[in-house]
Design a protein around this motif. Structure first.
Motif, PDB file in Angstrom:
ATOM      1  N   GLN A  71       0.855  -1.175   0.000  1.00 46.41           N
ATOM      2  CA  GLN A  71       0.000   0.000   0.000  1.00 46.41           C
ATOM      3  C   GLN A  71       0.890   1.224   0.000  1.00 46.41           C
ATOM      4  O   GLN A  71       1.923   1.244   0.645  1.00 46.41           O
ATOM      5  N   VAL A  81       2.051  -5.204   2.880  1.00 45.64           N
ATOM      6  CA  VAL A  81       1.027  -5.787   3.752  1.00 45.64           C
ATOM      7  C   VAL A  81       0.888  -7.296   3.561  1.00 45.64           C
ATOM      8  O   VAL A  81       0.056  -7.926   4.200  1.00 45.64           O
ATOM      9  N   ARG A  92      -9.337 -11.687  -5.358  1.00 51.71           N
ATOM     10  CA  ARG A  92     -10.433 -11.757  -4.425  1.00 51.71           C
ATOM     11  C   ARG A  92     -11.733 -11.981  -5.153  1.00 51.71           C
ATOM     12  O   ARG A  92     -12.313 -11.064  -5.720  1.00 51.71           O
ATOM     13  N   TYR A 100      -4.700  -3.363  -3.433  1.00 48.41           N
ATOM     14  CA  TYR A 100      -3.291  -3.015  -3.274  1.00 48.41           C
ATOM     15  C   TYR A 100      -2.527  -3.317  -4.554  1.00 48.41           C
ATOM     16  O   TYR A 100      -2.992  -4.037  -5.419  1.00 48.41           O
ATOM     17  N   LEU A 133     -11.255 -20.625   1.928  1.00 45.75           N
ATOM     18  CA  LEU A 133     -11.586 -20.123   3.264  1.00 45.75           C
ATOM     19  C   LEU A 133     -10.447 -20.423   4.238  1.00 45.75           C
ATOM     20  O   LEU A 133      -9.996 -19.546   4.972  1.00 45.75           O
ATOM     21  N   THR A 136      -7.528 -18.194   3.496  1.00 47.52           N
ATOM     22  CA  THR A 136      -7.791 -16.809   3.887  1.00 47.52           C
ATOM     23  C   THR A 136      -7.688 -16.648   5.400  1.00 47.52           C
ATOM     24  O   THR A 136      -7.143 -15.671   5.902  1.00 47.52           O
ATOM     25  N   LEU A 140      -5.148 -14.288   7.429  1.00 49.19           N
ATOM     26  CA  LEU A 140      -5.616 -13.345   8.440  1.00 49.19           C
ATOM     27  C   LEU A 140      -4.798 -13.500   9.714  1.00 49.19           C
ATOM     28  O   LEU A 140      -4.375 -12.516  10.324  1.00 49.19           O
ATOM     29  N   ARG A 144      -2.329 -10.677  11.373  1.00 47.74           N
ATOM     30  CA  ARG A 144      -2.458 -10.234  12.766  1.00 47.74           C
ATOM     31  C   ARG A 144      -1.172 -10.432  13.548  1.00 47.74           C
ATOM     32  O   ARG A 144      -0.826  -9.614  14.397  1.00 47.74           O
ATOM     33  N   MET A 147       0.780  -7.510  12.754  1.00 47.85           N
ATOM     34  CA  MET A 147       0.358  -6.290  13.439  1.00 47.85           C
ATOM     35  C   MET A 147       1.112  -6.137  14.763  1.00 47.85           C
ATOM     36  O   MET A 147       1.490  -5.027  15.149  1.00 47.85           O
ATOM     37  N   LEU A 150       4.597  -4.922  13.854  1.00 47.58           N
ATOM     38  CA  LEU A 150       4.624  -3.517  13.446  1.00 47.58           C
ATOM     39  C   LEU A 150       4.329  -2.574  14.598  1.00 47.58           C
ATOM     40  O   LEU A 150       4.923  -1.499  14.708  1.00 47.58           O
TER      41      LEU A 150
ATOM     42  N   VAL B  81      -5.318  -6.652  17.799  1.00 46.24           N
ATOM     43  CA  VAL B  81      -5.209  -7.022  16.384  1.00 46.24           C
ATOM     44  C   VAL B  81      -6.567  -7.072  15.693  1.00 46.24           C
ATOM     45  O   VAL B  81      -6.658  -7.386  14.516  1.00 46.24           O
ATOM     46  N   GLY B  82      -7.610  -6.752  16.425  1.00 47.11           N
ATOM     47  CA  GLY B  82      -8.918  -6.704  15.788  1.00 47.11           C
ATOM     48  C   GLY B  82      -9.934  -6.113  16.735  1.00 47.11           C
ATOM     49  O   GLY B  82      -9.804  -6.239  17.950  1.00 47.11           O
ATOM     50  N   LEU B 133     -16.593 -16.750   4.114  1.00 49.30           N
ATOM     51  CA  LEU B 133     -15.449 -16.404   3.266  1.00 49.30           C
ATOM     52  C   LEU B 133     -15.430 -14.904   2.986  1.00 49.30           C
ATOM     53  O   LEU B 133     -14.403 -14.243   3.135  1.00 49.30           O
ATOM     54  N   GLN B 134     -16.581 -14.378   2.601  1.00 49.33           N
ATOM     55  CA  GLN B 134     -16.697 -12.932   2.363  1.00 49.33           C
ATOM     56  C   GLN B 134     -16.257 -12.131   3.574  1.00 49.33           C
ATOM     57  O   GLN B 134     -15.477 -11.183   3.479  1.00 49.33           O
ATOM     58  N   THR B 136     -14.412 -13.037   6.058  1.00 52.71           N
ATOM     59  CA  THR B 136     -12.991 -13.219   6.362  1.00 52.71           C
ATOM     60  C   THR B 136     -12.129 -12.380   5.425  1.00 52.71           C
ATOM     61  O   THR B 136     -11.136 -11.777   5.833  1.00 52.71           O
ATOM     62  N   LEU B 137     -12.526 -12.325   4.168  1.00 47.25           N
ATOM     63  CA  LEU B 137     -11.799 -11.484   3.217  1.00 47.25           C
ATOM     64  C   LEU B 137     -11.892 -10.015   3.608  1.00 47.25           C
ATOM     65  O   LEU B 137     -10.917  -9.266   3.512  1.00 47.25           O
ATOM     66  N   ASP B 138     -13.061  -9.597   4.087  1.00 40.82           N
ATOM     67  CA  ASP B 138     -13.202  -8.211   4.541  1.00 40.82           C
ATOM     68  C   ASP B 138     -12.300  -7.936   5.741  1.00 40.82           C
ATOM     69  O   ASP B 138     -11.673  -6.892   5.840  1.00 40.82           O
ATOM     70  N   GLU B 139     -12.250  -8.899   6.652  1.00 38.19           N
ATOM     71  CA  GLU B 139     -11.404  -8.711   7.828  1.00 38.19           C
ATOM     72  C   GLU B 139      -9.943  -8.659   7.433  1.00 38.19           C
ATOM     73  O   GLU B 139      -9.156  -7.922   8.018  1.00 38.19           O
ATOM     74  N   LEU B 140      -9.579  -9.465   6.443  1.00 37.42           N
ATOM     75  CA  LEU B 140      -8.198  -9.453   5.976  1.00 37.42           C
ATOM     76  C   LEU B 140      -7.851  -8.085   5.395  1.00 37.42           C
ATOM     77  O   LEU B 140      -6.792  -7.529   5.668  1.00 37.42           O
ATOM     78  N   ASP B 141      -8.775  -7.529   4.622  1.00 40.89           N
ATOM     79  CA  ASP B 141      -8.551  -6.180   4.100  1.00 40.89           C
ATOM     80  C   ASP B 141      -8.375  -5.185   5.239  1.00 40.89           C
ATOM     81  O   ASP B 141      -7.486  -4.332   5.203  1.00 40.89           O
ATOM     82  N   ALA B 143      -7.394  -5.763   8.277  1.00 39.15           N
ATOM     83  CA  ALA B 143      -6.121  -5.999   8.958  1.00 39.15           C
ATOM     84  C   ALA B 143      -4.974  -5.375   8.168  1.00 39.15           C
ATOM     85  O   ALA B 143      -4.045  -4.797   8.730  1.00 39.15           O
ATOM     86  N   ARG B 144      -5.064  -5.463   6.855  1.00 40.90           N
ATOM     87  CA  ARG B 144      -3.989  -4.915   6.025  1.00 40.90           C
ATOM     88  C   ARG B 144      -4.006  -3.391   6.013  1.00 40.90           C
ATOM     89  O   ARG B 144      -2.945  -2.758   5.982  1.00 40.90           O
ATOM     90  N   GLU B 145      -5.200  -2.812   6.001  1.00 44.68           N
ATOM     91  CA  GLU B 145      -5.280  -1.363   6.152  1.00 44.68           C
ATOM     92  C   GLU B 145      -4.583  -0.968   7.447  1.00 44.68           C
ATOM     93  O   GLU B 145      -3.850   0.002   7.523  1.00 44.68           O
ATOM     94  N   TRP B 146      -4.857  -1.752   8.471  1.00 48.05           N
ATOM     95  CA  TRP B 146      -4.304  -1.407   9.769  1.00 48.05           C
ATOM     96  C   TRP B 146      -2.790  -1.547   9.807  1.00 48.05           C
ATOM     97  O   TRP B 146      -2.102  -0.835  10.524  1.00 48.05           O
ATOM     98  N   MET B 147      -2.260  -2.454   9.014  1.00 41.45           N
ATOM     99  CA  MET B 147      -0.801  -2.592   8.942  1.00 41.45           C
ATOM    100  C   MET B 147      -0.155  -1.300   8.438  1.00 41.45           C
ATOM    101  O   MET B 147       0.913  -0.900   8.912  1.00 41.45           O
TER     102      MET B 147
END
Lengths: 247, 247
Positions: A71, A81, A92, A100, A133, A136, A140, A144, A147, A150, B81-82, B133-134, B136-141, B143-147
């Motif tokens: 990013q 990331v 995805r 990204y 799944l 993924t 995740l 974490r 995180m 970092l 971490v979340g 799955l959806q 989890t993918l959102d959470e992964l995004d 988490a990466r934003e947070w990185m």
DNA sequence: CGCGTATTTGAAACGCCTCAATGCTCGTGG
DNA sequence: CCACGAGCATTGAGGCGTTTCAAATACGCG
């Protein structure tokens, strides 16, 4: 023969990442369907595979080489990331613009599927959806773990964490044990390490020198690393020597 | 009546998080099956819901309140971490020990399913697996934003990032627009914010004071926040004012 | 009202970053 | 065969931002 050419005419049965990739659980029928929509693409080190914000027309697996997810802020600060290793999945399902940049850190070969057909295939192939799944959820967890690195680790601990991850992954793919010394080549430049660790490249360089001076690691050239004692390295990383990162 | 009691006899049809939770895509039959294995549990603010390393006997959704995932190093340094908000899923099908502590940040009500039956249900209910799955993918995004926040942003930008996430989420659940001023109560202590941002609580306090002095935010008491101009806050966060975080 | 907790504020120390110069390695062309 | 340049890496000095340690203040709840 190029690296890509090695794969061009191979079938999934011979695939080196078969047992770990998104297709790992597929049976013969499913593989055949996948095989009919797959194609290989290769990228040179440094090339951008996907630009943030672009349409993603394909998804796929890294077959060989290392790619990174990064990013970038408007003023140029960048943060890596994710590190994509062979068998890792890119893309995805269910979203069509990339969040990204995906860059080839080394030369990379990917096994690609056009996104639409892959999504349709996934809808009626629970083995793929289920494996994706799992993967993924693993990513995740890795994100974490990172995180913590970092947010709370010192520069020295960050370097030790990165080296210990690479060392253990390397030992696991090359089937060597984790006892005795581990030897590997760093796949990342100092700058890439800095982007992954949230540091400057100068700090990375200084901390690597410090670890070398203290006997935690040995270097030949800039990239060839020997870890005489993984336990010691993991102490330096701030991980308790048993648990830590699932690689 | 306790908050939990509100839910105890309710059915899924009335559930406030129904449209966003793991069961969002379920049809009537599937809901009925889920309903037969679900139960509610409540936790007080500060309580630990799941200890890192423990067996996870259940999975479930946060129905009300806020929970957090935290990792702790041996010397006590901790990193959140979340952040789990209503509708977020807790637990990991296919793994049986918890990788992090889950703590109730405020009083929390969860809709739980025993893990085994849930896993079995998931195997023959693609709607659940697909939704998970959806999510989890959102959470992964996320988490990466947070990185990026943890690795590359300054303390001031970190605070602004956190406030802007909370502000936007709050505006979206309360159906208010994002124009004009946004008002909300901080659900986190300074210490929790620090753990989330990889800062000390003193730095958090100082930066909040600075943002207040500069007119980016207004405070009444310690927790009640007004954002007069979200665009301004997002500039402070280092995000370009359009894109940024999907909340 | 008074105590405990959360928060704010201050001053000094420290770690990482910035800027700048130097060194190393490898490939290219004179 | 050596000189040269382009990257990448190392090292140094000084500055800045965040942490650390310490104390004062506000808040909520009995």
């Amino acid at each position: 023969m190029t690296v890509k050419a090695q794969f061009d005419h191979s079938n999934c049965g011979d695939c080196p990442i078969r047992h770990r990739a998104v297709c790992a659980r597929c049976d013969a029928d499913e593989l055949e369907e996948l095989e009919s929509i797959k194609y290989y693409r290769s990228f040179e080190a440094g090339q951008t595979i996907i630009w943030s914000g672009d349409q993603m027309s394909f998804v796929g697996s890294v077959v060989a080489g290392i790619a990174s997810l990064t990013q970038t802020m408007e003023d140029g600060r960048t943060q890596m990331v994710g590190l994509l290793l062979p068998s890792d999945f890119v893309g995805r399902p269910g979203r069509d613009t990339a969040p990204y940049d995906v860059q080839a850190t080394t030369d990379v070969v990917m096994c690609c599927f056009r996104k639409k057909p892959f999504e349709e295939l996934m809808d009626h192939t629970p083995h793929i959806a289920h494996r994706l799944l799992q993967m993924t959820l693993d990513e995740l967890d890795a994100a974490r773990e990172w995180m913590l690195v970092l947010g709370r680790k010192t520069a020295r601990e960050k370097i030790a964490s990165l080296l210990s991850i690479i060392a253990r992954r390397d030992a696991s793919v090359s089937q060597k044990g984790l006892t005795g010394s581990i030897v590997f080549d760093l796949p990342l430049t100092r700058e890439a390490m800095a982007d992954y660790l949230g540091l400057t490249l100068e700090t990375v360089s200084r901390q690597i020198s410090a670890l070398k001076k203290d006997g935690v690691i040995t270097l030949e050239g800039k990239r060839h690393v020997t870890i005489p004692d993984l336990g010691r390295l993991m102490e330096e990383a701030g991980d308790d020597s048993d648990g830590g990162f699932p690689v």
